[in-house]
Every structure is written in structure tokens, then in C-alpha cells.
Design an enzyme around this catalytic site. Sequence first.
Site, mmCIF file in Angstrom:
data_model
loop_
_atom_site.group_PDB
_atom_site.id
_atom_site.type_symbol
_atom_site.label_atom_id
_atom_site.label_comp_id
_atom_site.label_asym_id
_atom_site.label_seq_id
_atom_site.Cartn_x
_atom_site.Cartn_y
_atom_site.Cartn_z
ATOM 1 N N HIS A 52 2.308 -11.094 3.043
ATOM 2 C CA HIS A 52 1.042 -10.613 3.585
ATOM 3 C C HIS A 52 0.106 -11.800 3.784
ATOM 4 C CE1 HIS A 52 1.322 -6.165 2.093
ATOM 5 N NE2 HIS A 52 2.486 -6.609 2.556
ATOM 6 N N GLU A 54 -2.933 -12.248 2.939
ATOM 7 C CA GLU A 54 -3.682 -12.591 1.733
ATOM 8 C C GLU A 54 -2.843 -13.390 0.748
ATOM 9 O OE1 GLU A 54 -4.929 -8.261 2.806
ATOM 10 O OE2 GLU A 54 -3.159 -9.540 3.001
ATOM 11 N N CYS A 82 -4.052 -4.391 0.178
ATOM 12 C CA CYS A 82 -3.188 -3.391 -0.448
ATOM 13 C C CYS A 82 -3.177 -3.634 -1.964
ATOM 14 C CB CYS A 82 -1.775 -3.509 0.113
ATOM 15 S SG CYS A 82 -0.912 -5.010 -0.416
ATOM 16 N N CYS A 85 -1.818 -7.197 -2.986
ATOM 17 C CA CYS A 85 -2.751 -8.293 -2.713
ATOM 18 C C CYS A 85 -3.987 -8.205 -3.603
ATOM 19 C CB CYS A 85 -3.135 -8.297 -1.236
ATOM 20 S SG CYS A 85 -1.734 -8.663 -0.149
#
Length: 151
Positions: A52, A54, A82, A85
Site C-alpha cells: 500500500h 502508506e 486501512c 496501514c
Amino acid sequence: MNDLDFMRLALAEANKALASHDVPIGAVAVKNGTVIGAGCNRREADHDPTAHAEMIAIRQAAAAVGHWRLDGVTLYCTLEPCAMCAGAMVLARLPRLVYASTDPKAGAAGSIIDITRHPSLNHRVDVQGGLLAEEAAEQLRAFFRSLRDER
């Protein structure tokens, strides 16, 4: 540079995800006014469910500061993080998160759950949402529209 400028950089990172047909989400990590980490979603490109935006920005930031604690770092994300993260932000002791668009399906910074400020955890992240939310939401809508059109 200010929060708007850094969020615009995160939006530019999100555009990079389109090259590998990844969902356009971007993130930048900033310390003392300097970008020390940046990433876009790379799940499709890397065949990695943890890739991801992040997570990539957090890893780069930790490498830049030479420590897992991200004291003094602000993370700018184009979509509310999410659970994975948000958990990484708490574990990294990230002091501040600024995100653009909320995620009503998987948001873990207040939409569905709030890992970033959970009272049972040993760290809480200061969260600001909604900065350039419409621009970030339109990036996502355009991406998913193009997927539907391809079908």
C-alpha cells in the site's frame, strides 16, 4: 510548503499507480518540511498485498530517519488508511496523519473503526481528514469507471 502542497504531492504519487493498473492511492511522509518517504499503491505491480502507498512511504521514512520511530513525521495520504496501514502508523509512533478522502468500506481512522486513536493502544495519532477530498475521490472514481468500461 504547507499541508495542501504535501497533499498535492500525494495526489501526484497516486497517479503513478495507474501505470501498473493499481488503485490510485498515494502517500508522502514529511519531516521538518522535507519529504522523506513517498509511495503509491503497488499491489498489482509487486504481487504484494502489503504494498500500500502508506506502507511504502512509512518504510522509506524509517530508512531516512534511521529508526522505526517516526517522531516528528506527518503522513499525507489520498485515502483514509486501512487497518493494516493504520496499525503500522500506531506502531511507528507516527504523530500526525492527514488524509484526503474517507473510506466507508475499509477506513480505519474513524470511518469503520479507529485504530489511529483507539483508547486501548499505547499511541494515538492526531488525524485530520478531508484535505482535497474531492480531488482524491475523483481520482478513484475515474479509475473504477475505466475498469467498468473495459469490461
